[in-house]
Design a protein around this motif. Structure first.
Motif, PDB file in Angstrom:
ATOM      1  N   SER A  28     -14.056 -16.962  39.614  1.00 43.70           N
ATOM      2  CA  SER A  28     -14.170 -16.163  40.836  1.00 43.70           C
ATOM      3  C   SER A  28     -13.895 -14.695  40.555  1.00 43.70           C
ATOM      4  O   SER A  28     -12.954 -14.363  39.818  1.00 43.70           O
ATOM      5  N   LEU A  29     -14.716 -13.820  41.139  1.00 43.54           N
ATOM      6  CA  LEU A  29     -14.490 -12.389  41.055  1.00 43.54           C
ATOM      7  C   LEU A  29     -13.484 -11.962  42.122  1.00 43.54           C
ATOM      8  O   LEU A  29     -13.097 -12.759  42.988  1.00 43.54           O
ATOM      9  N   CYS A  30     -13.106 -10.685  42.082  1.00 47.75           N
ATOM     10  CA  CYS A  30     -12.158 -10.164  43.073  1.00 47.75           C
ATOM     11  C   CYS A  30     -12.733 -10.195  44.489  1.00 47.75           C
ATOM     12  O   CYS A  30     -11.991 -10.121  45.474  1.00 47.75           O
ATOM     13  N   THR A  31     -14.063 -10.329  44.618  1.00 48.40           N
ATOM     14  CA  THR A  31     -14.702 -10.427  45.930  1.00 48.40           C
ATOM     15  C   THR A  31     -14.571 -11.818  46.536  1.00 48.40           C
ATOM     16  O   THR A  31     -14.922 -12.031  47.692  1.00 48.40           O
ATOM     17  N   GLY A  32     -14.104 -12.785  45.733  1.00 43.73           N
ATOM     18  CA  GLY A  32     -13.953 -14.152  46.208  1.00 43.73           C
ATOM     19  C   GLY A  32     -15.161 -15.028  45.955  1.00 43.73           C
ATOM     20  O   GLY A  32     -15.128 -16.230  46.227  1.00 43.73           O
ATOM     21  N   VAL A  33     -16.243 -14.454  45.421  1.00 44.77           N
ATOM     22  CA  VAL A  33     -17.451 -15.224  45.135  1.00 44.77           C
ATOM     23  C   VAL A  33     -17.321 -15.867  43.759  1.00 44.77           C
ATOM     24  O   VAL A  33     -16.856 -15.231  42.802  1.00 44.77           O
ATOM     25  N   THR A  34     -17.724 -17.123  43.650  1.00 46.80           N
ATOM     26  CA  THR A  34     -17.603 -17.875  42.403  1.00 46.80           C
ATOM     27  C   THR A  34     -18.954 -17.977  41.697  1.00 46.80           C
ATOM     28  O   THR A  34     -19.984 -18.233  42.337  1.00 46.80           O
ATOM     29  N   TYR A  35     -18.926 -17.778  40.372  1.00 46.96           N
ATOM     30  CA  TYR A  35     -20.130 -17.847  39.531  1.00 46.96           C
ATOM     31  C   TYR A  35     -19.818 -18.702  38.306  1.00 46.96           C
ATOM     32  O   TYR A  35     -18.648 -18.957  37.983  1.00 46.96           O
ATOM     33  N   ASP A  36     -20.872 -19.113  37.609  1.00 52.65           N
ATOM     34  CA  ASP A  36     -20.659 -19.737  36.310  1.00 52.65           C
ATOM     35  C   ASP A  36     -20.263 -18.648  35.314  1.00 52.65           C
ATOM     36  O   ASP A  36     -20.831 -17.553  35.308  1.00 52.65           O
ATOM     37  N   ARG A  37     -19.265 -18.929  34.487  1.00 55.19           N
ATOM     38  CA  ARG A  37     -18.710 -17.916  33.589  1.00 55.19           C
ATOM     39  C   ARG A  37     -19.791 -17.237  32.746  1.00 55.19           C
ATOM     40  O   ARG A  37     -19.829 -16.016  32.611  1.00 55.19           O
ATOM     41  N   ALA A  38     -20.680 -18.032  32.144  1.00 54.74           N
ATOM     42  CA  ALA A  38     -21.692 -17.470  31.247  1.00 54.74           C
ATOM     43  C   ALA A  38     -22.624 -16.513  32.003  1.00 54.74           C
ATOM     44  O   ALA A  38     -22.991 -15.450  31.493  1.00 54.74           O
ATOM     45  N   SER A  39     -22.993 -16.875  33.227  1.00 58.12           N
ATOM     46  CA  SER A  39     -23.929 -16.055  34.006  1.00 58.12           C
ATOM     47  C   SER A  39     -23.305 -14.729  34.425  1.00 58.12           C
ATOM     48  O   SER A  39     -23.915 -13.668  34.272  1.00 58.12           O
ATOM     49  N   ILE A  40     -22.077 -14.781  34.949  1.00 58.85           N
ATOM     50  CA  ILE A  40     -21.456 -13.537  35.416  1.00 58.85           C
ATOM     51  C   ILE A  40     -21.063 -12.648  34.242  1.00 58.85           C
ATOM     52  O   ILE A  40     -21.081 -11.418  34.335  1.00 58.85           O
ATOM     53  N   GLN A  41     -20.734 -13.278  33.091  1.00 57.98           N
ATOM     54  CA  GLN A  41     -20.403 -12.478  31.924  1.00 57.98           C
ATOM     55  C   GLN A  41     -21.625 -11.693  31.452  1.00 57.98           C
ATOM     56  O   GLN A  41     -21.516 -10.515  31.089  1.00 57.98           O
ATOM     57  N   ARG A  42     -22.797 -12.336  31.479  1.00 61.06           N
ATOM     58  CA  ARG A  42     -24.038 -11.637  31.100  1.00 61.06           C
ATOM     59  C   ARG A  42     -24.325 -10.496  32.071  1.00 61.06           C
ATOM     60  O   ARG A  42     -24.751  -9.407  31.667  1.00 61.06           O
ATOM     61  N   TRP A  43     -24.085 -10.743  33.365  1.00 61.08           N
ATOM     62  CA  TRP A  43     -24.303  -9.718  34.382  1.00 61.08           C
ATOM     63  C   TRP A  43     -23.416  -8.492  34.121  1.00 61.08           C
ATOM     64  O   TRP A  43     -23.868  -7.355  34.136  1.00 61.08           O
ATOM     65  N   LEU A  44     -22.137  -8.745  33.845  1.00 58.77           N
ATOM     66  CA  LEU A  44     -21.206  -7.645  33.610  1.00 58.77           C
ATOM     67  C   LEU A  44     -21.476  -6.956  32.281  1.00 58.77           C
ATOM     68  O   LEU A  44     -21.367  -5.727  32.170  1.00 58.77           O
ATOM     69  N   ASP A  45     -21.831  -7.744  31.265  1.00 57.15           N
ATOM     70  CA  ASP A  45     -22.127  -7.167  29.948  1.00 57.15           C
ATOM     71  C   ASP A  45     -23.365  -6.277  29.979  1.00 57.15           C
ATOM     72  O   ASP A  45     -23.550  -5.428  29.100  1.00 57.15           O
ATOM     73  N   SER A  46     -24.214  -6.482  30.985  1.00 56.72           N
ATOM     74  CA  SER A  46     -25.429  -5.666  31.112  1.00 56.72           C
ATOM     75  C   SER A  46     -25.148  -4.307  31.749  1.00 56.72           C
ATOM     76  O   SER A  46     -26.069  -3.526  31.984  1.00 56.72           O
ATOM     77  N   GLY A  47     -23.875  -4.046  32.063  1.00 54.52           N
ATOM     78  CA  GLY A  47     -23.494  -2.752  32.611  1.00 54.52           C
ATOM     79  C   GLY A  47     -23.367  -2.712  34.121  1.00 54.52           C
ATOM     80  O   GLY A  47     -23.109  -1.655  34.704  1.00 54.52           O
ATOM     81  N   ASN A  48     -23.540  -3.858  34.789  1.00 55.74           N
ATOM     82  CA  ASN A  48     -23.426  -3.903  36.244  1.00 55.74           C
ATOM     83  C   ASN A  48     -21.961  -3.843  36.666  1.00 55.74           C
ATOM     84  O   ASN A  48     -21.088  -4.412  35.998  1.00 55.74           O
ATOM     85  N   ASN A  49     -21.679  -3.198  37.780  1.00 57.33           N
ATOM     86  CA  ASN A  49     -20.310  -3.116  38.286  1.00 57.33           C
ATOM     87  C   ASN A  49     -20.213  -3.573  39.740  1.00 57.33           C
ATOM     88  O   ASN A  49     -19.339  -3.153  40.490  1.00 57.33           O
ATOM     89  N   THR A  50     -21.155  -4.433  40.124  1.00 60.52           N
ATOM     90  CA  THR A  50     -21.172  -4.956  41.490  1.00 60.52           C
ATOM     91  C   THR A  50     -21.138  -6.475  41.474  1.00 60.52           C
ATOM     92  O   THR A  50     -21.455  -7.115  40.470  1.00 60.52           O
ATOM     93  N   CYS A  51     -20.769  -7.049  42.608  1.00 63.48           N
ATOM     94  CA  CYS A  51     -20.832  -8.504  42.792  1.00 63.48           C
ATOM     95  C   CYS A  51     -22.277  -8.866  43.111  1.00 63.48           C
ATOM     96  O   CYS A  51     -22.845  -8.351  44.087  1.00 63.48           O
TER      97      CYS A  51
END
Length: 400
Positions: A28-51
């Motif tokens: 879960s992110l600080c927004t309370g939304v839950t994602y699969d670890r691998a998917s959200i890690q790829r999202w963040l590693d791509s430079g995104n800073n949003t939920c």
């Protein structure tokens, strides 16, 4: 109803909002939304800073494992597996029928025969003993394992059978033949979670002596794949099985060196830094770190990694007696035997001296008490200053 007719409804909140697949490691992110670890890690590693779901700007990119949801998903998965088994249930064959099934294993379309043999083996200890003693059974099964080009579904059934009877097999040598190891590698890379775990358990059972351990370690791609399976987004059961296997294999110095080269230390550090790791995984991770600290390459990598040392110190007196013993032994090797200044600074900065003093006053083993005393000597601090720096709300009564 056949397998193809079994319709499975996946609860919406079990799906990752990014991949839309069932989550393997929900966080879960600080927004309370839950994602699969691998998917959200790829999202963040791509430079995104949003939920991704809410598009809110993230105040923190840290995420927390959602253990409750993971348990619910596991319960649901087990339920689905049982329904599939019921839908494809087969009557347990008799011993005479099993003899006939074994004779048919070299023919085309033998998936059904293998499935019935699995059912027979699951039924009882007596059935498993019967299978191992049956003429031609093990040789037929190992012939499947030697053929890495076999259909993965067939191989998974063979793996199930071998896993069920492994304790009955006296000669484990066929398991670490090169072709069999190639098949294990394919299953670990592409098989289902259960067959991956079963394959790793079989590899552990095959690691009976120095020769077998070296054969397993020297199989191209196998050790790196086992190390990769320690990733935090993997099934915890697979992580634990891989740790047990690697502990069994890692006795020879040459294997330790290969593990270091396969970048196992960073994976172990990640597991030890994870706050919700199970006791068993923590114990095994610390045991493997201790094992690797006995070779030169392992010592060097451990004492240069202050984050790992701090994670090891944090496990002292926090997990179990076994975990404490493995942690203290590693710290004793890098701080007392090696006397590395940087390692000592990392331990001191993690409140290590206080923990060693508390160990001296605890009901720990004589070996741990002696290592704690050795460590306290090299830090040259008195117990009063240790306790005064101990960051806790607990009141400690000075024994002097």
């Amino acid at each position: 109803m056949g397998r193809d007719d079994l319709y499975i409804t996946i609860p919406t909140f079990f799906r990752c909002p990014i991949s839309m697949d069932v989550m393997k490691s929900p966080v879960s992110l600080c927004t309370g939304v839950t994602y699969d670890r691998a998917s959200i890690q790829r999202w963040l590693d791509s430079g995104n800073n949003t939920c991704p779901a809410t598009m809110q700007v993230l105040q923190s990119k840290d995420f927390v494992p959602n253990r409750n949801l993971q348990r619910l998903i596991q319960i649901w998965s087990d339920s689905v597996a049982r329904r599939q088994l019921d839908a494809n249930s087969v009557i347990v064959p008799s011993q005479d029928q099993v003899k006939a099934l074994v004779q048919q294993l070299d023919k085309n379309g033998c998936f059904s025969s293998l499935t019935k043999i699995v059912c027979f083996a699951r039924e009882s200890e007596e059935n498993r003993e019967f299978l191992v003693q049956l003429d031609g059974f093990l040789s037929a099964v190992f012939d499947f394992m030697r053929n890495v080009e076999s259909d993965i579904k067939l191989i998974e059934q063979v793996i199930k059978i071998l896993d069920l009877v492994q304790s009955k097999i006296t000669d484990k040598k066929p398991l670490w033949e090169s072709n069999c190891l190639s098949t294990f590698l394919v299953v670990i890379q592409r098989g289902s979670s259960d067959s991956q775990i079963q394959s790793v358990r079989l590899l552990e059972s095959a690691a009976v002596d120095g020769e077998s351990k070296l054969k397993i370690a020297e199989k191209e791609g196998l050790l790196p794949e086992l190390v990769k399976s320690l990733s935090k987004d993997k099934d915890p059961r697979l992580i634990e099985a891989c740790l047990s296997c690697l502990i069994a294999v890692a006795t020879p110095k040459r294997v330790k060196t290969k593990l270091i080269q396969s970048r196992i230390i960073p994976e172990l550090k990640n597991l030890l830094s994870e706050p919700n790791t199970t006791v068993s995984i923590t114990e095994k991770s610390l045991k493997l770190v201790e094992t690797l600290s006995s070779c030169k390459e392992g010592k060097v990598e451990i004492w240069h990694d202050s984050t790992l040392l701090q994670a090891i110190v944090q496990k002292v007196l926090k997990v179990s007696n076994k975990a404490t013993e493995h942690a203290v032994t590693t710290l004793w090797i890098v701080c007392y035997l090696i006397r590395d200044e940087k390692a000592r600074e990392a331990v001191v900065g993690s409140n290590g001296m206080t923990k060693f003093l508390l160990l001296m006053q605890s009901n720990c083993s004589p070996a741990v008490r002696q290592m704690s005393a050795d460590l306290l000597k090299i830090f040259r601090v008195n117990s009063r200053s240790c306790l005064s720096s101990y960051d806790t709300k607990t009141t400690h009564i000075m024994p002097f």
